[in-house]
Design a protein around this motif. Structure first.
Motif, PDB file in Angstrom:
ATOM      1  N   ASP A  49       0.859  -1.192   0.000  1.00 48.81           N
ATOM      2  CA  ASP A  49       0.000   0.000   0.000  1.00 48.81           C
ATOM      3  C   ASP A  49       0.892   1.239   0.000  1.00 48.81           C
ATOM      4  OD1 ASP A  49      -1.655   2.167   0.639  1.00 48.81           O
ATOM      5  OD2 ASP A  49      -2.988   0.940   1.865  1.00 48.81           O
ATOM      6  N   ALA A  50       1.031   1.877  -1.155  1.00 50.14           N
ATOM      7  CA  ALA A  50       1.959   2.998  -1.299  1.00 50.14           C
ATOM      8  C   ALA A  50       1.595   4.169  -0.388  1.00 50.14           C
ATOM      9  CB  ALA A  50       2.000   3.449  -2.755  1.00 50.14           C
ATOM     10  N   ALA A  51       0.311   4.486  -0.314  1.00 50.51           N
ATOM     11  CA  ALA A  51      -0.117   5.617   0.512  1.00 50.51           C
ATOM     12  C   ALA A  51       0.202   5.368   1.985  1.00 50.51           C
ATOM     13  CB  ALA A  51      -1.608   5.868   0.324  1.00 50.51           C
ATOM     14  N   ALA A  52       0.015   4.117   2.430  1.00 51.69           N
ATOM     15  CA  ALA A  52       0.287   3.793   3.829  1.00 51.69           C
ATOM     16  C   ALA A  52       1.768   3.946   4.155  1.00 51.69           C
ATOM     17  CB  ALA A  52      -0.172   2.372   4.133  1.00 51.69           C
ATOM     18  N   VAL A  53       2.629   3.595   3.213  1.00 59.61           N
ATOM     19  CA  VAL A  53       4.066   3.736   3.437  1.00 59.61           C
ATOM     20  C   VAL A  53       4.445   5.209   3.541  1.00 59.61           C
ATOM     21  CG1 VAL A  53       6.367   3.298   2.503  1.00 59.61           C
ATOM     22  CG2 VAL A  53       4.583   1.559   2.259  1.00 59.61           C
ATOM     23  N   VAL A  54       3.904   6.034   2.660  1.00 60.45           N
ATOM     24  CA  VAL A  54       4.210   7.468   2.701  1.00 60.45           C
ATOM     25  C   VAL A  54       3.726   8.075   4.018  1.00 60.45           C
ATOM     26  CG1 VAL A  54       3.812   9.698   1.593  1.00 60.45           C
ATOM     27  CG2 VAL A  54       4.174   7.660   0.191  1.00 60.45           C
ATOM     28  N   ARG A  55       2.543   7.680   4.453  1.00 60.55           N
ATOM     29  CA  ARG A  55       2.045   8.191   5.743  1.00 60.55           C
ATOM     30  C   ARG A  55       2.948   7.751   6.884  1.00 60.55           C
ATOM     31  NH1 ARG A  55      -3.027   6.337   3.587  1.00 60.55           N
ATOM     32  NH2 ARG A  55      -4.323   8.089   2.891  1.00 60.55           N
TER      33      ARG A  55
END
Length: 209
Positions: free
Chosen positions: A154-160
């Protein structure tokens, strides 16, 4: 249907008025907090007529929403280093520098505090972060393609996960995080992602088999 106050993107003199008003609003937020943001005071600081400010933004929350939209538009584009960890470090460095900046750090604290008790400000803040996460998510997606991270990450979760500890440190200690904290946040997010912590959906099922 008429546009919501503060959502039309103007040009020419109107653009200059918008820039002056948003700058003044940001100054008040950074100096005094959301509770002291007043449209008449903002108009005075921006050297703009009160009628113009009231007609265009309508309310303090409308002004804050437009300020956050402008901040998202003006934010720096993501850095491409060729590796996920390098990109995440660049993201963490950007967040750290923003929070350590005397004006920007104070401004974000004021907006976050306001978002806790005002629904429209909270929605505007969510839109701001949606834009920033969408800007940086490709660094994770590209890492999956290169084989640095597992499929289904999950790309968004990693950035968060990169920025979350930096904001937490600021809000709970009152002290902006330093470069070491930024590096630690990036390395922790990368390690967790590489270990499959952020794999979801079909990719998670494949890991379990």
């Amino acid at each position: 249907m008429p546009a919501e106050p503060g959502t039309v993107r103007p040009g020419g003199r109107t653009a200059r008025v918008r820039a002056a008003v948003l700058r003044a609003a940001g100054d008040v937020l950074a100096e005094q907090g959301f509770a002291h943001l007043d449209l008449a005071d903002v108009a005075r600081r921006a050297e703009v007529g009160k009628t113009t400010v009231y007609r265009r933004w309508g309310s303090v929350t409308g002004l804050v929403a437009d300020l956050l939209a402008d901040m998202a538009e003006q934010s720096l584009h993501r850095t491409q280093t060729g590796s996920v960890l390098g990109d995440l470090r660049a993201n963490a460095d950007l967040v750290q520098r923003t929070l350590a900046d005397p004006r920007q750090g104070a401004l974000f604290r004021a907006v976050i505090a306001a978002a806790a008790c005002d629904a429209r400000t909270a929605e505007a803040l969510r839109r701001f972060y949606d834009v920033r996460i969408a800007e940086w998510a490709p660094c994770v997606e590209e890492g999956v393609v290169r084989g640095e991270l597992p499929s289904g990450t999950d790309a968004a979760a990693v950035v968060r996960a990169v920025s979350a500890p930096l904001y937490y440190a600021l809000l709970t200690t009152g002290t902006p995080p330093g470069p070491a904290a930024a590096d630690r946040a990036a390395r922790a997010a990368f390690a967790a992602a590489a270990a499959g912590v952020y794999v979801t959906g079909e990719g998670h099922r494949e890991q379990d088999t």
